[in-house]
Scaffold this motif. Structure first.
Motif, mmCIF file in Angstrom:
data_model
loop_
_atom_site.group_PDB
_atom_site.id
_atom_site.type_symbol
_atom_site.label_atom_id
_atom_site.label_comp_id
_atom_site.label_asym_id
_atom_site.label_seq_id
_atom_site.Cartn_x
_atom_site.Cartn_y
_atom_site.Cartn_z
ATOM 1 N N PHE A 187 0.841 -1.202 0.000
ATOM 2 C CA PHE A 187 0.000 0.000 0.000
ATOM 3 C C PHE A 187 0.878 1.255 0.000
ATOM 4 C CE2 PHE A 187 -2.032 3.491 2.329
ATOM 5 C CZ PHE A 187 -3.177 3.671 1.563
ATOM 6 N N GLU A 188 1.902 1.261 0.839
ATOM 7 C CA GLU A 188 2.783 2.436 0.917
ATOM 8 C C GLU A 188 3.482 2.706 -0.409
ATOM 9 O OE1 GLU A 188 5.240 1.475 4.263
ATOM 10 O OE2 GLU A 188 3.807 2.296 5.727
ATOM 11 N N ASP A 189 3.830 1.641 -1.123
ATOM 12 C CA ASP A 189 4.499 1.794 -2.428
ATOM 13 C C ASP A 189 3.596 2.493 -3.442
ATOM 14 O OD1 ASP A 189 6.716 0.583 -1.441
ATOM 15 O OD2 ASP A 189 6.313 -1.395 -2.326
ATOM 16 N N TYR A 190 2.283 2.259 -3.332
ATOM 17 C CA TYR A 190 1.347 2.783 -4.350
ATOM 18 C C TYR A 190 0.347 3.795 -3.767
ATOM 19 C CZ TYR A 190 3.096 -0.974 -7.300
ATOM 20 O OH TYR A 190 3.904 -1.795 -8.041
ATOM 21 N N GLN A 191 0.634 4.302 -2.569
ATOM 22 C CA GLN A 191 -0.346 5.158 -1.877
ATOM 23 C C GLN A 191 -0.783 6.358 -2.722
ATOM 24 O OE1 GLN A 191 0.694 6.058 2.144
ATOM 25 N NE2 GLN A 191 -1.220 7.121 2.577
ATOM 26 N N GLN A 192 0.166 6.984 -3.392
ATOM 27 C CA GLN A 192 -0.166 8.169 -4.190
ATOM 28 C C GLN A 192 -1.113 7.825 -5.333
ATOM 29 O OE1 GLN A 192 3.306 10.423 -5.227
ATOM 30 N NE2 GLN A 192 2.147 11.995 -6.293
ATOM 31 N N GLN A 193 -0.841 6.692 -6.015
ATOM 32 C CA GLN A 193 -1.694 6.282 -7.130
ATOM 33 C C GLN A 193 -3.076 5.822 -6.649
ATOM 34 O OE1 GLN A 193 1.550 5.547 -6.691
ATOM 35 N NE2 GLN A 193 2.463 4.621 -8.520
ATOM 36 N N LEU A 194 -3.144 5.272 -5.420
ATOM 37 C CA LEU A 194 -4.405 4.752 -4.888
ATOM 38 C C LEU A 194 -5.294 5.851 -4.297
ATOM 39 C CD1 LEU A 194 -3.029 1.523 -3.161
ATOM 40 C CD2 LEU A 194 -4.564 1.583 -5.140
ATOM 41 N N GLN A 195 -4.719 7.024 -4.049
ATOM 42 C CA GLN A 195 -5.465 8.120 -3.410
ATOM 43 C C GLN A 195 -6.734 8.512 -4.180
ATOM 44 O OE1 GLN A 195 -3.374 8.758 -0.591
ATOM 45 N NE2 GLN A 195 -5.377 9.242 0.268
ATOM 46 N N PRO A 196 -6.663 8.716 -5.516
ATOM 47 C CA PRO A 196 -7.891 9.069 -6.254
ATOM 48 C C PRO A 196 -8.972 7.989 -6.160
ATOM 49 C CG PRO A 196 -5.946 9.519 -7.590
ATOM 50 C CD PRO A 196 -5.477 8.739 -6.402
ATOM 51 N N LEU A 197 -8.571 6.719 -6.113
ATOM 52 C CA LEU A 197 -9.523 5.615 -5.990
ATOM 53 C C LEU A 197 -10.219 5.674 -4.627
ATOM 54 C CD1 LEU A 197 -10.693 2.943 -7.124
ATOM 55 C CD2 LEU A 197 -8.762 1.755 -6.066
ATOM 56 N N MET A 198 -9.454 5.947 -3.579
ATOM 57 C CA MET A 198 -10.019 6.058 -2.231
ATOM 58 C C MET A 198 -10.980 7.252 -2.146
ATOM 59 S SD MET A 198 -6.483 5.270 -0.164
ATOM 60 C CE MET A 198 -7.110 5.411 1.506
ATOM 61 N N ALA A 199 -10.586 8.356 -2.768
ATOM 62 C CA ALA A 199 -11.432 9.559 -2.754
ATOM 63 C C ALA A 199 -12.742 9.299 -3.495
ATOM 64 C CB ALA A 199 -10.685 10.730 -3.381
ATOM 65 N N PHE A 200 -12.651 8.560 -4.611
ATOM 66 C CA PHE A 200 -13.853 8.245 -5.397
ATOM 67 C C PHE A 200 -14.817 7.385 -4.579
ATOM 68 C CE2 PHE A 200 -16.519 5.830 -8.230
ATOM 69 C CZ PHE A 200 -16.876 6.746 -9.203
ATOM 70 N N PHE A 201 -14.285 6.344 -3.934
ATOM 71 C CA PHE A 201 -15.139 5.457 -3.142
ATOM 72 C C PHE A 201 -15.765 6.221 -1.974
ATOM 73 C CE2 PHE A 201 -16.095 0.888 -2.534
ATOM 74 C CZ PHE A 201 -16.823 0.977 -1.356
ATOM 75 N N THR A 202 -15.002 7.125 -1.373
ATOM 76 C CA THR A 202 -15.523 7.931 -0.263
ATOM 77 C C THR A 202 -16.705 8.773 -0.724
ATOM 78 O OG1 THR A 202 -13.327 8.046 0.738
ATOM 79 C CG2 THR A 202 -14.933 9.685 1.466
ATOM 80 N N LYS A 203 -16.610 9.290 -1.949
ATOM 81 C CA LYS A 203 -17.666 10.165 -2.473
ATOM 82 C C LYS A 203 -18.900 9.380 -2.905
ATOM 83 C CE LYS A 203 -18.554 13.786 -5.884
ATOM 84 N NZ LYS A 203 -18.047 14.533 -7.052
ATOM 85 N N ARG A 204 -18.707 8.238 -3.582
ATOM 86 C CA ARG A 204 -19.851 7.556 -4.192
ATOM 87 C C ARG A 204 -20.183 6.193 -3.585
ATOM 88 N NH1 ARG A 204 -21.305 11.247 -7.927
ATOM 89 N NH2 ARG A 204 -23.309 10.180 -7.898
ATOM 90 N N GLY A 205 -19.321 5.687 -2.696
ATOM 91 C CA GLY A 205 -19.641 4.438 -2.013
ATOM 92 C C GLY A 205 -19.499 3.203 -2.873
ATOM 93 N N ARG A 206 -18.809 3.310 -3.979
ATOM 94 C CA ARG A 206 -18.617 2.167 -4.900
ATOM 95 C C ARG A 206 -17.306 2.347 -5.662
ATOM 96 N NH1 ARG A 206 -19.329 4.175 -10.014
ATOM 97 N NH2 ARG A 206 -20.625 6.054 -10.182
ATOM 98 N N LEU A 207 -16.921 1.286 -6.361
ATOM 99 C CA LEU A 207 -15.743 1.373 -7.235
ATOM 100 C C LEU A 207 -16.131 2.079 -8.531
ATOM 101 C CD1 LEU A 207 -14.251 -2.204 -6.758
ATOM 102 C CD2 LEU A 207 -13.381 -0.061 -5.807
ATOM 103 N N PRO A 208 -15.180 2.756 -9.173
ATOM 104 C CA PRO A 208 -15.497 3.448 -10.427
ATOM 105 C C PRO A 208 -15.709 2.464 -11.575
ATOM 106 C CG PRO A 208 -13.164 3.700 -9.880
ATOM 107 C CD PRO A 208 -13.794 2.976 -8.742
ATOM 108 N N VAL A 209 -16.376 2.919 -12.617
ATOM 109 C CA VAL A 209 -16.452 2.155 -13.865
ATOM 110 C C VAL A 209 -15.525 2.842 -14.861
ATOM 111 C CG1 VAL A 209 -18.824 1.422 -13.412
ATOM 112 C CG2 VAL A 209 -18.415 3.468 -14.770
ATOM 113 N N LYS A 210 -15.381 2.253 -16.007
ATOM 114 C CA LYS A 210 -14.441 2.765 -17.013
ATOM 115 C C LYS A 210 -14.735 4.235 -17.344
ATOM 116 C CE LYS A 210 -12.361 1.464 -21.410
ATOM 117 N NZ LYS A 210 -12.473 0.654 -22.629
ATOM 118 N N GLY A 211 -13.693 5.040 -17.303
ATOM 119 C CA GLY A 211 -13.821 6.443 -17.678
ATOM 120 C C GLY A 211 -14.135 7.392 -16.537
ATOM 121 N N GLU A 212 -14.295 6.864 -15.311
ATOM 122 C CA GLU A 212 -14.671 7.727 -14.186
ATOM 123 C C GLU A 212 -13.482 8.211 -13.357
ATOM 124 O OE1 GLU A 212 -19.085 7.100 -12.576
ATOM 125 O OE2 GLU A 212 -17.818 5.376 -12.138
ATOM 126 N N LEU A 213 -12.316 7.613 -13.549
ATOM 127 C CA LEU A 213 -11.160 7.971 -12.729
ATOM 128 C C LEU A 213 -10.045 8.542 -13.604
ATOM 129 C CD1 LEU A 213 -10.943 7.590 -9.648
ATOM 130 C CD2 LEU A 213 -9.494 5.602 -10.078
#
Length: 485
Positions: free
Chosen positions: A199-225
């Motif tokens: 996780f620490e190795d990829y924390q920066q890249q994973l941040q937008p994914l975490m922010a998206f899930f926090t906002k919408r409560g689900r994983l993104p679909v193609k084209g949303e991230l």
């Protein structure tokens, strides 16, 4: 005869020191931003035009008296602020609304004076309004009357934003997305609890994914991230990437976010029942993806939402929900909840409040929401000094009868002995920024016996007498003994 009067319409223009309320609401709602152009139709002295330009936005305005030579140009966001109520000619009023709409690319802001703010009826009646002492015309609308007028003239479904303020959207999906986001509860991203190297190795890249899930409560679909390609090339799919996040955080916290989002959608869909519920294709793409993530179908989502909505009509349902609520201050005939805690309430209570706010929008300056358990009514109470004053005074209240949608307004600002609040921590949730401070003060006051005489301490004068009798004073949120001189 009144018909012979020469109305001096330009004298209704107000010189403001700040951005007007309707335009401020458009900025706060991200309707007006640096990517949109702004035009003020009937701009008066041009204060909003200048202040919007000062924010770095593209801004222009026209006024028949003050800026008649400025061309009326199309813009993304057009403001028709307090114009309809100063035009005494009904057909000209109608044409102004139509012309402002014709210039609108995305959103038209319509604001007008609402009847509860009207002065006494001693002024001269003229056409469908009054003539003021300044020889200007004023038409005062009922809140619902203004919506009906906009909807019928423009053949639209105007969205109430606040008392006397409506947004009219060109794009149906944008309108529904805006309405839905107002019911999204605020959530914060779960903290990292376990220092996992991957996780620490990829924390920066994973941040937008975490922010998206926090906002919408689900994983993104193609084209949303935004960094989709980067994540997919590294992890193969979003689920694997999120698996790394789950190893470093508490999975239960993410589940709670997803659950709250599903409730948010139920609240939004329940309240679309009153208008023409949008067809599946009319929903914004992200909302369609949300519904797919939480429900088996759009029909099922609407059925679940309607069940909650219709339950409000059953005797005792609201009262029971209020009584069971762990949030809010309970009294004999009501429960009082801070506006920041609204999203944490039972969905039935959120829908109940939504039935009121769908008529008047969010009440500006509202601090507490009062759910009446003895009658179908919601009240919004304004305590401007809630955070800073240990016992803030009531400034104003707006009540909405849920059966008739009749709006009543009471002003307490000029009263020498207004009602005040005690035990402020009971109105908010435990994660409210000053919760501990509020609770500590209440504990001190309880131990000193200051809160025993409930009937006496509910007003400013009664409270001051109580403090004097106990020979104490309150500074900040702390009780101190009065020093003998």
């Amino acid at each position: 005869m009144p018909e012979a009067l020469e109305i001096e319409r330009h004298r209704a223009a107000i010189a403001r020191t700040d951005i007007s309320r309707p335009v401020r609401l458009a900025i706060e709602g991200s309707i007006l931003n640096q990517d949109t152009t702004f035009f003020d139709y009937g701009c008066g002295y041009g204060g909003d035009v200048q202040r919007v330009a000062n924010l770095g936005y593209t801004s222009a305005g026209w006024d028949p008296y003050y800026y008649p030579d400025i061309p009326r140009t199309p813009a993304d966001v057009v403001n028709l602020g307090y114009v309809l109520n100063v035009i005494e000619d009904a057909e000209e009023r109608r044409q102004s609304l139509i012309q402002a709409w014709e210039l609108t690319g995305k959103v038209l802001i319509v604001a007008a004076q609402i009847l509860i703010n009207a002065p006494s009826k001693t002024q001269l009646a003229y056409n469908d309004g009054i003539v003021t002492r300044r020889n200007t015309f004023q038409k005062y609308y009922e809140q619902q009357e203004l919506k009906t007028y906009i909807d019928e003239v423009l053949n639209v479904d105007a969205v109430p934003i606040a008392l006397g303020v409506y947004f009219v959207f060109r794009d149906e999906a944008q309108k529904e997305s805006y309405k839905a986001i107002r019911f999204f509860s605020a959530t914060s991203t779960p903290r990292v609890r376990i220092p996992i190297k991957r996780f620490e190795d990829y924390q920066q890249q994973l941040q937008p994914l975490m922010a998206f899930f926090t906002k919408r409560g689900r994983l993104p679909v193609k084209g949303e991230l935004e960094n989709e390609q980067e994540l997919l090339s590294e992890f193969g799919n979003f689920r694997r990437a999120f698996g790394v996040v789950l190893q470093a955080t508490d999975e239960a916290e993410w589940d709670a976010i997803a659950y709250r989002r599903s409730l948010d959608i139920q609240v939004y869909l329940a309240l679309t029942h009153f208008d023409k519920r949008p067809a599946w294709q009319k929903l914004a793409p992200e909302m369609r993806h949300d519904i797919k993530a939480f429900f088996s179908s759009y029909e099922e989502a609407c059925q679940v939402a309607d069940q909650k909505l219709f339950s409000l009509g059953k005797p005792g349902v609201i009262q029971t929900a209020c009584e069971k609520s762990k949030i809010g201050k309970h009294t004999r005939g009501a429960i009082y909840v801070h506006v920041s805690a609204l999203a944490a309430l039972d969905p039935v209570l959120r829908i109940c409040e939504g039935c009121a706010s769908r008529t008047i929008g969010r009440v500006d300056e509202a601090t507490l929401i009062k759910y009446h358990t003895d009658k179908p009514q919601i009240s919004y109470l304004s305590y401007p000094e809630f955070d800073t004053d240990p016992h803030p005074a009531l400034k104003a209240s707006i009540g909405i009868d849920l059966k008739t949608l009749f709006v009543t307004h009471r002003d307490y600002e000029a009263r020498s002995n207004p009602p005040i609040l005690h035990r402020k921590e009971t109105f908010v949730t435990s994660n409210y920024p000053r919760y501990e401070e509020f609770a500590k003060l209440s504990q001190q006051e309880q131990e000193l016996g200051l809160l025993n005489q409930k009937s006496d301490i509910g007003t400013r004068e009664g409270w001051e007498k109580c403090l004097a009798a106990h020979r104490v004073e309150i500074r900040g949120h702390q009780v101190y003994p009065i020093q003998e001189s």
